[in-house]
Every structure is written in C-alpha cells, then in structure tokens.
Design an enzyme around this catalytic site. Sequence first.
Site, PDB file in Angstrom:
ATOM      1  N   HIS A 208     -46.031  19.923 -25.639  1.00 42.24           N
ATOM      2  CA  HIS A 208     -44.873  19.725 -24.757  1.00 42.24           C
ATOM      3  C   HIS A 208     -45.192  20.409 -23.431  1.00 42.24           C
ATOM      4  CE1 HIS A 208     -40.425  21.054 -23.964  1.00 42.24           C
ATOM      5  NE2 HIS A 208     -40.840  20.146 -23.093  1.00 42.24           N
TER       6      HIS A 208
ATOM      7  N   MET B 116     -46.299  26.117 -20.792  1.00 39.17           N
ATOM      8  CA  MET B 116     -45.464  26.518 -19.644  1.00 39.17           C
ATOM      9  C   MET B 116     -46.346  27.037 -18.524  1.00 39.17           C
ATOM     10  SD  MET B 116     -42.551  28.562 -21.709  1.00 39.17           S
ATOM     11  CE  MET B 116     -41.615  27.805 -23.023  1.00 39.17           C
TER      12      MET B 116
ATOM     13  N   MET C 109     -34.203  17.874 -24.687  1.00 33.03           N
ATOM     14  CA  MET C 109     -34.086  19.339 -24.653  1.00 33.03           C
ATOM     15  C   MET C 109     -32.629  19.721 -24.895  1.00 33.03           C
ATOM     16  SD  MET C 109     -37.117  20.346 -24.309  1.00 33.03           S
ATOM     17  CE  MET C 109     -36.659  22.088 -24.325  1.00 33.03           C
TER      18      MET C 109
ATOM     19  N   ASP D 201     -35.039  19.927 -29.205  1.00 35.52           N
ATOM     20  CA  ASP D 201     -35.843  21.128 -28.986  1.00 35.52           C
ATOM     21  C   ASP D 201     -35.022  22.189 -28.262  1.00 35.52           C
ATOM     22  OD1 ASP D 201     -37.926  22.893 -28.611  1.00 35.52           O
ATOM     23  OD2 ASP D 201     -38.957  21.688 -27.090  1.00 35.52           O
TER      24      ASP D 201
ATOM     25  N   ASP E 249     -45.766  24.603 -26.955  1.00 36.33           N
ATOM     26  CA  ASP E 249     -45.056  24.682 -25.678  1.00 36.33           C
ATOM     27  C   ASP E 249     -45.989  25.165 -24.588  1.00 36.33           C
ATOM     28  OD1 ASP E 249     -42.312  23.920 -26.172  1.00 36.33           O
ATOM     29  OD2 ASP E 249     -42.256  25.639 -27.521  1.00 36.33           O
TER      30      ASP E 249
ATOM     31  N   SER F 282     -42.212  25.493 -33.802  1.00 42.40           N
ATOM     32  CA  SER F 282     -42.751  25.720 -32.464  1.00 42.40           C
ATOM     33  C   SER F 282     -43.530  27.030 -32.437  1.00 42.40           C
ATOM     34  CB  SER F 282     -41.616  25.777 -31.442  1.00 42.40           C
ATOM     35  OG  SER F 282     -42.148  26.192 -30.208  1.00 42.40           O
TER      36      SER F 282
ATOM     37  N   HIS G 161     -45.539  22.199 -32.946  1.00 33.85           N
ATOM     38  CA  HIS G 161     -45.096  21.996 -31.563  1.00 33.85           C
ATOM     39  C   HIS G 161     -45.708  23.077 -30.677  1.00 33.85           C
ATOM     40  CE1 HIS G 161     -42.204  20.534 -28.527  1.00 33.85           C
ATOM     41  NE2 HIS G 161     -41.985  21.801 -28.217  1.00 33.85           N
TER      42      HIS G 161
ATOM     43  N   MET H 180     -44.404  21.619 -20.059  1.00 34.66           N
ATOM     44  CA  MET H 180     -43.373  22.004 -19.083  1.00 34.66           C
ATOM     45  C   MET H 180     -44.129  22.472 -17.855  1.00 34.66           C
ATOM     46  SD  MET H 180     -41.042  23.952 -21.866  1.00 34.66           S
ATOM     47  CE  MET H 180     -42.392  23.975 -23.031  1.00 34.66           C
TER      48      MET H 180
HETATM   49  C1  DX5 Z   1     -38.144  25.950 -25.033  1.00 37.19           C
HETATM   50  C2  DX5 Z   1     -39.258  25.315 -25.841  1.00 37.19           C
HETATM   51  C3  DX5 Z   1     -38.949  25.229 -27.299  1.00 37.19           C
HETATM   52  C4  DX5 Z   1     -38.827  26.569 -27.971  1.00 37.19           C
HETATM   53  C5  DX5 Z   1     -37.684  26.485 -28.946  1.00 37.19           C
HETATM   54  O1  DX5 Z   1     -38.511  25.951 -23.711  1.00 37.19           O
HETATM   55  O2  DX5 Z   1     -39.507  23.996 -25.369  1.00 37.19           O
HETATM   56  O3  DX5 Z   1     -39.891  24.420 -27.991  1.00 37.19           O
HETATM   57  O4  DX5 Z   1     -39.983  26.969 -28.662  1.00 37.19           O
HETATM   58  O5  DX5 Z   1     -37.436  27.733 -29.460  1.00 37.19           O
HETATM   59  P1  DX5 Z   1     -36.134  28.092 -30.300  1.00 37.19           P
HETATM   60  O6  DX5 Z   1     -36.157  27.244 -31.519  1.00 37.19           O
HETATM   61  O7  DX5 Z   1     -36.283  29.528 -30.560  1.00 37.19           O
HETATM   62  O8  DX5 Z   1     -34.944  27.758 -29.418  1.00 37.19           O
HETATM   63 ZN    ZN Z   2     -40.807  22.624 -26.627  1.00 38.38          ZN
END
Ligand code: DX5
Ligand code: ZN
Length: 239
Positions: free
Chosen positions: A64, A35, A135, A173, A33, A6, A31, A66
């Site tokens: 992904h 946000m 998740m 994840d 993320d 990620s 991956h 969010m």
């Molecule tokens: C959390 C993200 C994850 C995050 C995981 O909100 O969706 O993808 O990058 O990070 P680690 O592996 O550090 O928990």
């Molecule tokens: Zn993620």
Amino acid sequence: MIIAPSLLAANYGRLAREVERANASGADWLHLDIMDGHFVPNISFGPALVQSLRPLSKLFFDAHLMCSKPQILLEPFARAGANQIAIHVELGEAVTPLLWKIKSLGRKTGLAINPPTGISMVQPYLERIDFLLIMTVNPGFGGQSFIHETLPKIQQADAWRREKGLSFHIGVDGGIDFKTAAECAHAGADTFISGTTLFGRPNLAAAVRKMRKIVEAARPGAQSARHAAPAHHGQAVLK
Ligand code: DX5
Ligand code: ZN
C-alpha cells in the site's frame, strides 16, 4: 473473505519472527504500508526490506503505497516481491498511467481512497483494478479510531461492483477491530486489513480465526447475518 495483518503493527526489532508468526496464522495476505514522509506524515520502510522478507513467506504481499511519487517505486517494489501494489486516487491524473505500469509489471492493481475523498473519484477506474482499498482512517499511523462515515462508501463500491459484474476486492484499512470488521463486512467489504488488532495480539492465529469467523457471519447474505447483527458481535468480542 481475505484477512490481511498489517506489518506496520509488528515488532520491528524482530521482523523475521513477526513474518513467521504471520505465515503460521492462517492469514491470506501480508499488508505492507509504504509511507514516504510526504504523502503522509510518517515514514515506514522501503523495497530493500520487502525484498529481505520475501524469502521468508509464501503469503500474498500487498503493498500500500502512501507516496507522492509512486512512479519511482513501482519497479523496485515489483522486483522486491510485491504481488499487488496499491496507489492512491488522490494522485489525480497520475492514476491511469500508474495503474497501467503496475499491470505491465505483472502485479495486481490496487487503488486506495482516503476518508475525505468522495467515492465517485474511483468510479472511472473500477474496470481496471483488482483491489479497491477504502481507508477507514486518515493514513499515516496505526492504532487510530475507525471513521464510521466511510461505511456508505463501502456500500456504494459494492453496489457498483454488482451492477457492473466486476470482481475487484473491496478492502478496509484503519481501525479494523472485531466490531468494525463486522460492520464493514455487512456493508460489503471482503478484505480486512488490521494492524493493532491482529499483530498487536500475542496469539495472531487466534485473532485471525476470530476475525474470519466474525466477517463471514456478517457478510451480506450470510445465513446467520439476520440473527447476529454487527453490533452484537462487537459487544460479544470486545468486552
Ligand atoms: C494506516 C495504514 C494501515 C495501518 C492500520 O495508515 O494504512 O494499514 O497499518 O493499522 P491499525 O489496524 O492499527 O489501524
Ligand atoms: Zn495500509
């Protein structure tokens, strides 16, 4: 088995080099993320950044989202080069049109589910998705601890997948390290997203190799699974 570092845990001050590190690591997916500061209490990056990283990598880009309003972001992320786009099941009645839209853009469809949401919420969509993203922490931040109560959700999703003869990937994840990855593989996960444990290490390639070896040994039906229980793997690698 798919290993997906990620980017959230990469060093943002030298992102191009971090992507090159991922390219050379033997990982399968990158991956991403996304946000929005509303669906989750944090902000990461948007389509412009993904677009600028796209020419640097042949890796499968797994976005992904969010985000509270993914409908305004699907086309921009598809254009930016995301190969797959996951939206959250918590968006309720918006989910069906969002999945259709992702498909119509020619991208793989992903559906993510937060830890407090019951796994039955994803059941109506299983025929329509390529990727179920379970998740294993509450989304928003890297570096959190794995929530063990999510393991039965993986088992249930895997059981449905077998019963219905479907082939969507089951990803996990959040808080995925060498120990929890083995536990998830044992429960039926096949896709392992990890920020801190992969990007957080100086030798990303070695971490990817180690995670792949561990999850392959822990997968249901693996020959060595009986002799190498997940807890044993954890102790072996974490200490
Ligand atoms: C959390 C993200 C994850 C995050 C995981 O909100 O969706 O993808 O990058 O990070 P680690 O592996 O550090 O928990
Ligand atoms: Zn993620």
